[in-house]
Enzyme design. Structure first.
Site, PDB file in Angstrom:
ATOM      1  N   ASP A 124      -4.124   2.045  -2.047  1.00  0.00           N
ATOM      2  CA  ASP A 124      -3.479   3.299  -2.451  1.00  0.00           C
ATOM      3  C   ASP A 124      -4.449   4.456  -2.289  1.00  0.00           C
ATOM      4  O   ASP A 124      -5.482   4.523  -2.974  1.00  0.00           O
ATOM      5  CB  ASP A 124      -3.007   3.189  -3.904  1.00  0.00           C
ATOM      6  CG  ASP A 124      -2.142   1.942  -4.124  1.00  0.00           C
ATOM      7  OD1 ASP A 124      -1.223   1.730  -3.315  1.00  0.00           O
ATOM      8  OD2 ASP A 124      -2.418   1.179  -5.064  1.00  0.00           O
ATOM      9  N   SER A 152       0.827  -1.202   0.000  1.00  0.00           N
ATOM     10  CA  SER A 152       0.000   0.000   0.000  1.00  0.00           C
ATOM     11  C   SER A 152       0.858   1.248   0.000  1.00  0.00           C
ATOM     12  O   SER A 152       2.033   1.207   0.356  1.00  0.00           O
ATOM     13  CB  SER A 152      -0.917   0.023   1.234  1.00  0.00           C
ATOM     14  OG  SER A 152      -1.765  -1.105   1.259  1.00  0.00           O
ATOM     15  N   SER A 160      -3.160  -4.031  -3.183  1.00  0.00           N
ATOM     16  CA  SER A 160      -2.541  -2.734  -2.913  1.00  0.00           C
ATOM     17  C   SER A 160      -3.603  -1.743  -2.462  1.00  0.00           C
ATOM     18  O   SER A 160      -4.637  -1.581  -3.099  1.00  0.00           O
ATOM     19  CB  SER A 160      -1.844  -2.217  -4.171  1.00  0.00           C
ATOM     20  OG  SER A 160      -1.098  -1.050  -3.897  1.00  0.00           O
TER      21      SER A 160
END
Length: 386
Positions: free
Chosen positions: A304, A264, A302
């Protein structure tokens, strides 16, 4: 006893060291007593300076007037490698003088507590806290407790704290939940302007970026009358590119987690331009887009996020305010700010890598600092850097 260092500003870790001296036992050979390897440098020292815009005085998010950063780094024995990073939008009572804010979600495999109210009301009313995944609740506790203590907030019964995270479980005993409410308050109270410590500090103490040691990075840009500053907490992957050079492909054999794109990245964007919350969300989007320049794979795993806010007094929302006039930059004037956010985010990510030191943590796991001599050689090979 956990060794913790309260970090405010400066190239070295500055501030009171509580509970004994901070010792980065896992730092690279030659590291100073502060845990900072004197051989680590920022991106510009290698000739990597994305875009044409100039940075501010410190090339940091604190170049936006009034923005302060505080960090607490937690290192204990062989297993604790974590911390807290706090970004304070202005020196006053943030709850009573809210700043406009926007959140952009690149991929929502993560936890950004408080984001829905920011989306709904368009304001941020507490310091922004970054920490590890299982310490988000402690981040909320600390930010709320600090806010309730502020003079003028004696009757406050609802606080929307904004807390983001990345997962540092590869190096840190994350299940131990070593971050406390007091650590969060300490980070906020230590916050200051000026240079910002980068690399394996604060919320970046145990993070990994492209298989190398990641961490905290920052950068800024000046465009016309306005400034844009960015701070990142990098803990993601893909195939690293620096200024277009395929560093990941060239150095993959030396990476500790080559080929993984999971992880992340938390991004905080500050500007003094008088933007609406909608355009702040658009500004945050450009910050997330900058990750692609660095080789992010934006995988399923991930998380983000970008949080953007404006410090301009023209667009703040004071407590108890009624109908008021506002001076707002129109959407047609945002393009230079978007460029600034892209370039500053890209450079902040590189700074998080270049300034990080090697860390060995939980279970004997090691994340090596990216070898800067090799990076310099490869940049020259492709006609970049210096």
């Amino acid at each position: 006893m956990t060794r913790r260092t309260a970090i405010t500003t400066g190239a070295a870790m500055i501030g009171a060291t509580l509970g004994g001296p901070f010792t980065a036992a896992s730092a690279e050979p030659g590291a100073s007593s502060s845990g900072r390897n004197p051989d680590r440098v920022r991106a510009r020292d290698l000739g990597v300076a994305p875009g044409d815009l100039e940075p501010g005085e410190h090339n940091a998010i604190t170049d936006v007037d009034g923005v302060r950063v505080g960090q607490v780094t937690l290192v204990d024995g062989d297993s604790v490698r974590t911390g807290v990073t706090a970004v304070v939008p202005h020196p006053g009572n943030v709850f009573a003088d809210k700043v406009p804010g926007g959140v952009y979600v690149g991929n929502a495999f993560g936890k950004l507590a408080g984001s829905t109210q920011v989306d709904e009301l368009g304001t941020i009313e507490t310091p922004i806290i970054l920490t590890n995944t299982l310490s988000v609740a402690r981040g909320l506790d600390g930010a709320v407790a600090w806010t309730l203590r502020q003079p003028g907030n004696e009757s406050v019964r609802s606080v929307n704290a904004l807390v983001g995270e990345t997962n540092d479980g590869a190096l840190n005993d994350i299940r131990g939940r070593h971050v406390t409410e007091e650590h969060v308050i300490e980070a906020i109270e230590q916050a200051a302007g000026g240079p910002v410590a980068e690399g394996a500090v604060g919320a970046g103490t145990g993070t990994t970026c492209f298989g190398w040691k990641g961490g905290i990075g920052t950068s800024s840009r000046i465009t016309g009358d306005y400034r844009v500053g960015v701070l990142v907490q990098t803990n993601y992957g893909g195939s690293l590119r620096i200024d277009g050079v395929p560093i990941g492909e060239e150095l993959e054999a030396g990476s500790d987690a080559a080929g993984t794109g999971d992880g992340s990245c938390m991004i905080v964007v500050a500007t003094d331009a008088p933007l609406t919350s909608r355009n702040l969300g658009r500004l945050g989007a450009r910050a997330v887009f900058a990750m692609a320049r660095t080789g992010s794979a934006f995988t399923n795993g991930s998380g983000d996020y970008a949080i953007a806010f404006s410090t301009s007094s023209d667009v703040r929302e004071p407590a108890g305010s009624d109908v008021r006039d506002q001076r707002i930059l129109p959407s047609a004037g945002t393009s230079p700010l978007f460029q600034a956010a892209l370039d500053a985010t890209e450079e902040a990510i590189y700074n998080s890598l270049f300034m990080a030191t090697t860390v060995t943590g939980d279970g004997g796991t090691t994340r090596h600092a990216i070898p800067l001599d090799d990076v310099r050689r490869l940049l020259r090979k492709y006609g970049r850097g210096r």
